[in-house]
Design a protein around this motif. Structure first.
Motif, PDB file in Angstrom:
ATOM      1  N   GLU A  75      37.376  57.878  43.172  1.00  0.00           N
ATOM      2  CA  GLU A  75      36.935  57.461  44.958  1.00  0.00           C
ATOM      3  C   GLU A  75      35.974  56.502  44.160  1.00  0.00           C
ATOM      4  O   GLU A  75      34.854  56.605  43.389  1.00  0.00           O
ATOM      5  CB  GLU A  75      36.975  58.468  45.613  1.00  0.00           C
ATOM      6  CG  GLU A  75      38.236  59.216  46.335  1.00  0.00           C
ATOM      7  CD  GLU A  75      37.634  60.147  46.135  1.00  0.00           C
ATOM      8  OE1 GLU A  75      37.030  60.073  47.522  1.00  0.00           O
ATOM      9  OE2 GLU A  75      38.828  61.034  46.699  1.00  0.00           O
ATOM     10  N   GLY A  76      35.315  55.445  45.262  1.00  0.00           N
ATOM     11  CA  GLY A  76      34.311  54.661  45.004  1.00  0.00           C
ATOM     12  C   GLY A  76      34.323  52.987  45.280  1.00  0.00           C
ATOM     13  O   GLY A  76      35.112  53.000  45.790  1.00  0.00           O
ATOM     14  N   LYS A  77      33.606  52.460  45.291  1.00  0.00           N
ATOM     15  CA  LYS A  77      34.196  50.844  45.353  1.00  0.00           C
ATOM     16  C   LYS A  77      33.059  49.835  44.270  1.00  0.00           C
ATOM     17  O   LYS A  77      32.247  50.291  43.568  1.00  0.00           O
ATOM     18  CB  LYS A  77      32.717  50.806  46.785  1.00  0.00           C
ATOM     19  CG  LYS A  77      30.887  51.046  46.553  1.00  0.00           C
ATOM     20  CD  LYS A  77      30.778  50.399  48.128  1.00  0.00           C
ATOM     21  CE  LYS A  77      29.599  50.551  48.126  1.00  0.00           C
ATOM     22  NZ  LYS A  77      28.002  50.209  48.709  1.00  0.00           N
ATOM     23  N   LEU A  78      33.812  48.538  44.225  1.00  0.00           N
ATOM     24  CA  LEU A  78      33.588  48.281  42.892  1.00  0.00           C
ATOM     25  C   LEU A  78      31.492  47.543  43.652  1.00  0.00           C
ATOM     26  O   LEU A  78      31.457  47.098  44.638  1.00  0.00           O
ATOM     27  CB  LEU A  78      34.170  46.669  43.101  1.00  0.00           C
ATOM     28  CG  LEU A  78      35.488  46.859  42.551  1.00  0.00           C
ATOM     29  CD1 LEU A  78      36.623  45.535  42.878  1.00  0.00           C
ATOM     30  CD2 LEU A  78      35.821  47.224  41.276  1.00  0.00           C
ATOM     31  N   SER A  79      31.051  47.841  42.541  1.00  0.00           N
ATOM     32  CA  SER A  79      29.602  47.209  42.186  1.00  0.00           C
ATOM     33  C   SER A  79      29.972  45.681  41.978  1.00  0.00           C
ATOM     34  O   SER A  79      28.635  45.080  42.398  1.00  0.00           O
ATOM     35  CB  SER A  79      28.462  48.151  42.111  1.00  0.00           C
ATOM     36  OG  SER A  79      27.805  47.914  41.910  1.00  0.00           O
ATOM     37  N   ALA A  80      30.310  45.571  40.598  1.00  0.00           N
ATOM     38  CA  ALA A  80      30.249  44.293  40.259  1.00  0.00           C
ATOM     39  C   ALA A  80      31.875  44.156  39.409  1.00  0.00           C
ATOM     40  O   ALA A  80      31.941  44.869  38.334  1.00  0.00           O
ATOM     41  CB  ALA A  80      28.659  44.702  39.310  1.00  0.00           C
ATOM     42  N   VAL A  81      31.692  42.508  39.400  1.00  0.00           N
ATOM     43  CA  VAL A  81      32.815  43.006  38.380  1.00  0.00           C
ATOM     44  C   VAL A  81      32.407  40.832  37.653  1.00  0.00           C
ATOM     45  O   VAL A  81      32.316  40.068  38.114  1.00  0.00           O
ATOM     46  CB  VAL A  81      33.932  42.053  39.508  1.00  0.00           C
ATOM     47  CG1 VAL A  81      35.107  41.488  37.996  1.00  0.00           C
ATOM     48  CG2 VAL A  81      34.632  43.020  39.088  1.00  0.00           C
ATOM     49  N   ASP A  82      32.105  41.105  36.420  1.00  0.00           N
ATOM     50  CA  ASP A  82      31.544  39.676  35.565  1.00  0.00           C
ATOM     51  C   ASP A  82      32.603  40.070  34.946  1.00  0.00           C
ATOM     52  O   ASP A  82      32.609  40.650  33.870  1.00  0.00           O
ATOM     53  CB  ASP A  82      30.403  40.358  34.841  1.00  0.00           C
ATOM     54  CG  ASP A  82      29.917  39.152  34.222  1.00  0.00           C
ATOM     55  OD1 ASP A  82      30.673  38.038  33.470  1.00  0.00           O
ATOM     56  OD2 ASP A  82      28.420  39.189  34.261  1.00  0.00           O
ATOM     57  N   LEU A  83      33.735  38.491  34.411  1.00  0.00           N
ATOM     58  CA  LEU A  83      34.696  38.299  34.309  1.00  0.00           C
ATOM     59  C   LEU A  83      33.714  37.472  32.939  1.00  0.00           C
ATOM     60  O   LEU A  83      34.782  37.291  31.453  1.00  0.00           O
ATOM     61  CB  LEU A  83      35.964  37.833  35.180  1.00  0.00           C
ATOM     62  CG  LEU A  83      36.285  37.863  36.199  1.00  0.00           C
ATOM     63  CD1 LEU A  83      36.984  37.365  37.262  1.00  0.00           C
ATOM     64  CD2 LEU A  83      37.226  39.587  36.088  1.00  0.00           C
ATOM     65  N   VAL A  84      32.770  37.118  33.099  1.00  0.00           N
ATOM     66  CA  VAL A  84      32.854  36.343  31.825  1.00  0.00           C
ATOM     67  C   VAL A  84      32.467  37.108  30.857  1.00  0.00           C
ATOM     68  O   VAL A  84      32.519  37.138  29.215  1.00  0.00           O
ATOM     69  CB  VAL A  84      31.248  35.708  31.856  1.00  0.00           C
ATOM     70  CG1 VAL A  84      30.806  34.947  30.379  1.00  0.00           C
ATOM     71  CG2 VAL A  84      31.764  33.989  33.231  1.00  0.00           C
ATOM     72  N   LYS A  85      31.238  38.249  30.768  1.00  0.00           N
ATOM     73  CA  LYS A  85      31.589  39.378  29.848  1.00  0.00           C
ATOM     74  C   LYS A  85      31.727  40.188  29.834  1.00  0.00           C
ATOM     75  O   LYS A  85      32.044  41.149  29.304  1.00  0.00           O
ATOM     76  CB  LYS A  85      29.792  40.422  30.412  1.00  0.00           C
ATOM     77  CG  LYS A  85      28.590  39.040  30.431  1.00  0.00           C
ATOM     78  CD  LYS A  85      27.190  39.723  30.753  1.00  0.00           C
ATOM     79  CE  LYS A  85      26.458  38.394  31.004  1.00  0.00           C
ATOM     80  NZ  LYS A  85      25.337  39.610  30.910  1.00  0.00           N
ATOM     81  N   ASN A  86      33.032  40.892  30.826  1.00  0.00           N
ATOM     82  CA  ASN A  86      34.247  41.707  30.924  1.00  0.00           C
ATOM     83  C   ASN A  86      34.039  42.842  30.802  1.00  0.00           C
ATOM     84  O   ASN A  86      34.297  43.211  30.501  1.00  0.00           O
ATOM     85  CB  ASN A  86      35.397  41.656  29.530  1.00  0.00           C
ATOM     86  CG  ASN A  86      35.644  40.175  29.685  1.00  0.00           C
ATOM     87  OD1 ASN A  86      36.520  39.111  30.495  1.00  0.00           O
ATOM     88  ND2 ASN A  86      36.130  39.504  27.654  1.00  0.00           N
ATOM     89  N   VAL A  87      33.328  43.478  32.219  1.00  0.00           N
ATOM     90  CA  VAL A  87      32.616  44.319  32.483  1.00  0.00           C
ATOM     91  C   VAL A  87      32.681  44.794  33.764  1.00  0.00           C
ATOM     92  O   VAL A  87      32.704  43.243  34.836  1.00  0.00           O
ATOM     93  CB  VAL A  87      30.827  44.241  32.656  1.00  0.00           C
ATOM     94  CG1 VAL A  87      30.618  45.385  33.148  1.00  0.00           C
ATOM     95  CG2 VAL A  87      30.795  44.277  31.168  1.00  0.00           C
TER      96      VAL A  87
END
Length: 62
Positions: free
Chosen positions: A44-56
């Motif tokens: 359970e939670g929510k997406l806070s950040a998605v960095d596809l360049v750094k794969n994080v």
């Protein structure tokens, strides 16, 4: 293929949830992470950040 590492609340080694995430889905209000081997982790939670360049991926959890 783009694989990511998922972290709980912030990107630190002790907050690592899953390495080699290949898919992020949603099921019954939970975030479902699937790694390259097909193992699933639901939380359970929510997406806070998605960095596809750094794969994080950072997931904000209570």
């Amino acid at each position: 293929m783009c694989l990511a590492a998922a972290y709980k609340n912030k990107q630190t080694p002790e907050n690592l949830i899953c390495k080699y995430v290949s898919n992020i889905g949603f099921n019954e209000g939970k975030i479902v992470l699937t790694d390259v081997l097909g193992e699933e982790i639901a939380l359970e939670g929510k997406l806070s950040a998605v960095d596809l360049v750094k794969n994080v991926v950072v997931i904000e959890c209570a």
